[in-house]
Design a protein around this motif. Structure first.
Motif, PDB file in Angstrom:
ATOM      1  N   ALA A 294     -20.295 -40.482  15.125  1.00  0.00           N
ATOM      2  CA  ALA A 294     -20.049 -41.885  15.544  1.00  0.00           C
ATOM      3  C   ALA A 294     -18.420 -41.994  15.944  1.00  0.00           C
ATOM      4  CB  ALA A 294     -20.367 -43.123  14.729  1.00  0.00           C
ATOM      5  N   GLN A 295     -17.769 -41.124  15.106  1.00  0.00           N
ATOM      6  CA  GLN A 295     -16.222 -41.397  15.315  1.00  0.00           C
ATOM      7  C   GLN A 295     -15.626 -40.503  16.566  1.00  0.00           C
ATOM      8  OE1 GLN A 295     -14.179 -43.406  13.324  1.00  0.00           O
ATOM      9  NE2 GLN A 295     -16.172 -44.051  12.531  1.00  0.00           N
ATOM     10  N   LEU A 296     -16.581 -39.785  17.136  1.00  0.00           N
ATOM     11  CA  LEU A 296     -15.948 -38.560  18.222  1.00  0.00           C
ATOM     12  C   LEU A 296     -16.205 -39.313  19.631  1.00  0.00           C
ATOM     13  CD1 LEU A 296     -17.018 -35.187  16.407  1.00  0.00           C
ATOM     14  CD2 LEU A 296     -15.088 -36.384  16.167  1.00  0.00           C
ATOM     15  N   HIS A 297     -15.748 -38.695  20.485  1.00  0.00           N
ATOM     16  CA  HIS A 297     -15.872 -39.147  21.760  1.00  0.00           C
ATOM     17  C   HIS A 297     -16.396 -38.113  22.873  1.00  0.00           C
ATOM     18  CE1 HIS A 297     -12.389 -41.305  20.146  1.00  0.00           C
ATOM     19  NE2 HIS A 297     -12.956 -42.343  20.960  1.00  0.00           N
ATOM     20  N   ASP A 298     -16.810 -38.127  23.953  1.00  0.00           N
ATOM     21  CA  ASP A 298     -17.456 -37.131  24.836  1.00  0.00           C
ATOM     22  C   ASP A 298     -16.414 -36.060  24.940  1.00  0.00           C
ATOM     23  OD1 ASP A 298     -19.694 -39.018  25.253  1.00  0.00           O
ATOM     24  OD2 ASP A 298     -18.979 -39.792  26.900  1.00  0.00           O
ATOM     25  N   GLY A 299     -16.916 -34.877  24.969  1.00  0.00           N
ATOM     26  CA  GLY A 299     -16.403 -33.661  24.912  1.00  0.00           C
ATOM     27  C   GLY A 299     -15.900 -33.375  23.755  1.00  0.00           C
ATOM     28  N   GLU A 300     -15.748 -33.871  22.542  1.00  0.00           N
ATOM     29  CA  GLU A 300     -15.460 -33.409  21.286  1.00  0.00           C
ATOM     30  C   GLU A 300     -16.723 -32.731  20.633  1.00  0.00           C
ATOM     31  OE1 GLU A 300     -11.978 -36.793  21.007  1.00  0.00           O
ATOM     32  OE2 GLU A 300     -13.695 -36.803  19.464  1.00  0.00           O
ATOM     33  N   LEU A 301     -16.432 -31.924  19.872  1.00  0.00           N
ATOM     34  CA  LEU A 301     -17.433 -30.856  19.276  1.00  0.00           C
ATOM     35  C   LEU A 301     -17.673 -31.105  17.705  1.00  0.00           C
ATOM     36  CD1 LEU A 301     -17.178 -27.418  21.109  1.00  0.00           C
ATOM     37  CD2 LEU A 301     -18.311 -29.479  21.911  1.00  0.00           C
ATOM     38  N   LEU A 302     -18.807 -31.300  17.383  1.00  0.00           N
ATOM     39  CA  LEU A 302     -19.223 -31.184  15.768  1.00  0.00           C
ATOM     40  C   LEU A 302     -20.203 -30.373  15.651  1.00  0.00           C
ATOM     41  CD1 LEU A 302     -19.016 -32.579  12.884  1.00  0.00           C
ATOM     42  CD2 LEU A 302     -20.757 -34.352  13.722  1.00  0.00           C
ATOM     43  N   ALA A 303     -20.136 -29.443  14.671  1.00  0.00           N
ATOM     44  CA  ALA A 303     -20.995 -28.635  14.379  1.00  0.00           C
ATOM     45  C   ALA A 303     -21.076 -28.408  12.982  1.00  0.00           C
ATOM     46  CB  ALA A 303     -20.499 -26.960  14.982  1.00  0.00           C
ATOM     47  N   ARG A 304     -22.437 -27.776  12.603  1.00  0.00           N
ATOM     48  CA  ARG A 304     -22.479 -27.522  10.942  1.00  0.00           C
ATOM     49  C   ARG A 304     -22.589 -26.090  10.885  1.00  0.00           C
ATOM     50  NH1 ARG A 304     -27.990 -28.281   7.778  1.00  0.00           N
ATOM     51  NH2 ARG A 304     -27.409 -27.512   5.605  1.00  0.00           N
ATOM     52  N   LEU A 305     -21.577 -25.637  10.388  1.00  0.00           N
ATOM     53  CA  LEU A 305     -21.233 -24.277  10.207  1.00  0.00           C
ATOM     54  C   LEU A 305     -22.276 -23.580   9.146  1.00  0.00           C
ATOM     55  CD1 LEU A 305     -17.460 -23.886  10.478  1.00  0.00           C
ATOM     56  CD2 LEU A 305     -19.251 -23.823  12.387  1.00  0.00           C
TER      57      LEU A 305
END
Length: 467
Positions: free
Chosen positions: A366-377
């Motif tokens: 929810a804190q990120l914007h379009d184009g920013e990546l969030l991954a579970r490593l």
């Protein structure tokens, strides 16, 4: 469910009005002193019953029958033929409905070849019922033989229901239709279909009705079953009208008494759409399966974040694009670790631990914007890539993420859990070439280790920026 009186009355009025309007339109479009060239009423009403089962009651069917009779009388028909011939139509509707209503939903919505074949069989059975009932009183009202009357009713009912009923069964809901309205579709199969229809009419002859089959198969591989059903209706009705108006010079030897060129064309056109519909449902099922497999490969099933492999692929693509850009843009990579996660699992159980992972991922996303990546490593470790952000200026963003997680409230049994994260930052400065993703991850991991060693719930920058 018990519905208030007004909520039962409105659907009944709508059903009556729909039946009346469809019947009136079909009668007005009918050639004088002839059976209708195209009678979609029965297939549409059967589709309504299958999509809205609560109308499939004695009252609902009686309202349909009364609306048909009323429209017929309004157009000048006599009482007896109006009552009898509309009984033929209702018989077809009931047959369609009863043969398909108990099918599993995926078959009934034509998502399997079995569903398509069952629908064709139901259309044939309904057409037989209507034709047989019509023949019971053919003598006073038709000059044709019983064979001619039966074939005329059967061919019209079967061809029309095969062309119309799939539209009713595959039609998406309004929200789904609005969501898909912005999707781009290929126009080449549609143009090919229109060209083949023009060629059929221009070339003429009995074999010309098969000309659109290749284009329809191409459409089946390219479009959804609903869109293909609309196209088969367009193609089939166009060919039927062309044959009826003798535009295709469609003729056949009259060796079988009572079988006309129009009857033969109707049956041929109805069978023509069977193959494309089966191909469409198989193609749609394959596309849906591939989409699910791609989702499972790219998205972590627990948190909704990217998987490690998907993150590696997309992050490397960002780095490669940065290398090729004439003005190298900055890029920040963060590694986050949920503090004391093992203790949460040990004390509250893995179900609570999974809930912590899910809610943390939702807060971060929810804190990120379009184009920013969030991954579970893996485990409780996450990674974030923020293109365009200098790593030395990323502390503010990282602090915002840390505070968002710290404010998260997760219930573990009877108590409220306090969840925090430690964050390590690395990245690429502008105007400098970047090293590999592995080096970026290694630097961020070292910074994360320092953050945990210095008390957790804090942000640390990498000591050596990758350049």
């Amino acid at each position: 469910m018990v519905f208030p009186a007004h909520s039962r009355l409105l659907p009944a009025l709508l059903l009556f009005g729909l039946t009346f309007a469809l019947t009136l339109g079909g009668i007005l479009a009918r050639p004088i002193e002839s059976l209708s060239l195209f009678w979609p009423v029965n297939a549409v009403l059967a589709g309504v019953l299958l999509r809205h089962p609560r109308h499939g009651s004695f009252v609902g069917i009686a309202l349909m029958y009364l609306a048909m009779v009323g429209a017929d009388l309004l157009c000048g028909s006599q009482w007896y033929p109006a009552l009898w011939f509309n009984l033929c139509n209702v018989g077809a509707v009931i047959t369609f409905w009863r043969l398909l209503v108990n099918l599993p939903r995926q078959h009934r919505r034509l998502r399997t070849p079995h569903g398509v074949l069952r629908t064709f069989a139901a259309c044939a059975a309904g057409a037989m019922v209507a034709a047989t009932l019509a023949c019971l009183m053919a003598t006073p009202w038709f000059d044709q033989s019983l064979r001619s009357t039966w074939m005329a009713w059967f061919s019209e009912q079967f061809s029309t229901s095969v062309l119309v009923l799939p539209i009713m069964l595959t039609a998406p809901s309004l929200p789904a239709l609005l969501r898909s309205s912005g999707q781009r579709i290929s126009l080449s199969p549609l143009l090919m279909l229109l060209a083949s229809l023009a060629l059929s009419i221009g070339f003429g002859g009995p074999g010309a009705i098969a000309f659109p089959i290749s284009a329809l198969l191409w459409c089946a591989l390219s479009y959804s079953p609903f869109l293909l059903s609309l196209l088969t209706l367009t193609a089939g009705s166009t060919l039927i009208v062309a044959v009826a108006q003798n535009l295709m010079h469609f003729s056949m030897p009259q060796s079988q008494a009572g079988v006309t060129a129009l009857m033969s064309a109707r049956l041929g056109i109805a069978m023509l759409v069977l193959g494309p519909l089966i191909v469409a449902c198989i193609s749609h099922a394959n596309r849906a399966l591939l989409a699910r497999l791609a989702h499972q490969a790219n998205v972590d099933h627990l948190t909704g974040a990217l998987t490690r492999s998907a993150f590696t692929r997309q992050a490397n693509a960002l780095l490669e694009g940065r290398r090729q850009h004439s003005q190298r843009l900055p890029l920040t990579l963060m590694m986050l670790d949920i503090d004391h996660f093992k203790a949460i699992n040990d004390r509250h159980g893995h179900a609570v631990g999974d809930q912590v992972l899910r809610e943390c991922a939702q807060v971060l996303q929810a804190q990120l914007h379009d184009g920013e990546l969030l991954a579970r490593l893996g485990g409780e470790e996450f990674a974030i890539v923020v293109p365009g952000l200098l790593p030395e200026q990323a502390s503010f963003t990282a602090e915002r993420l840390r505070r968002a997680v710290q404010e998260l409230q997760v219930r573990g049994g009877e108590e409220q859990l306090r969840v925090t994260v430690s964050i390590g930052i690395s990245g690429c400065s502008d105007q400098r070439p970047a090293s590999s993703l592995d080096n970026l991850l290694a630097d961020a991991d070292q910074a994360l280790y320092r953050a945990k060693a210095q008390g957790r719930n804090r942000v640390e920058q990498a000591q050596r920026q990758v350049i």
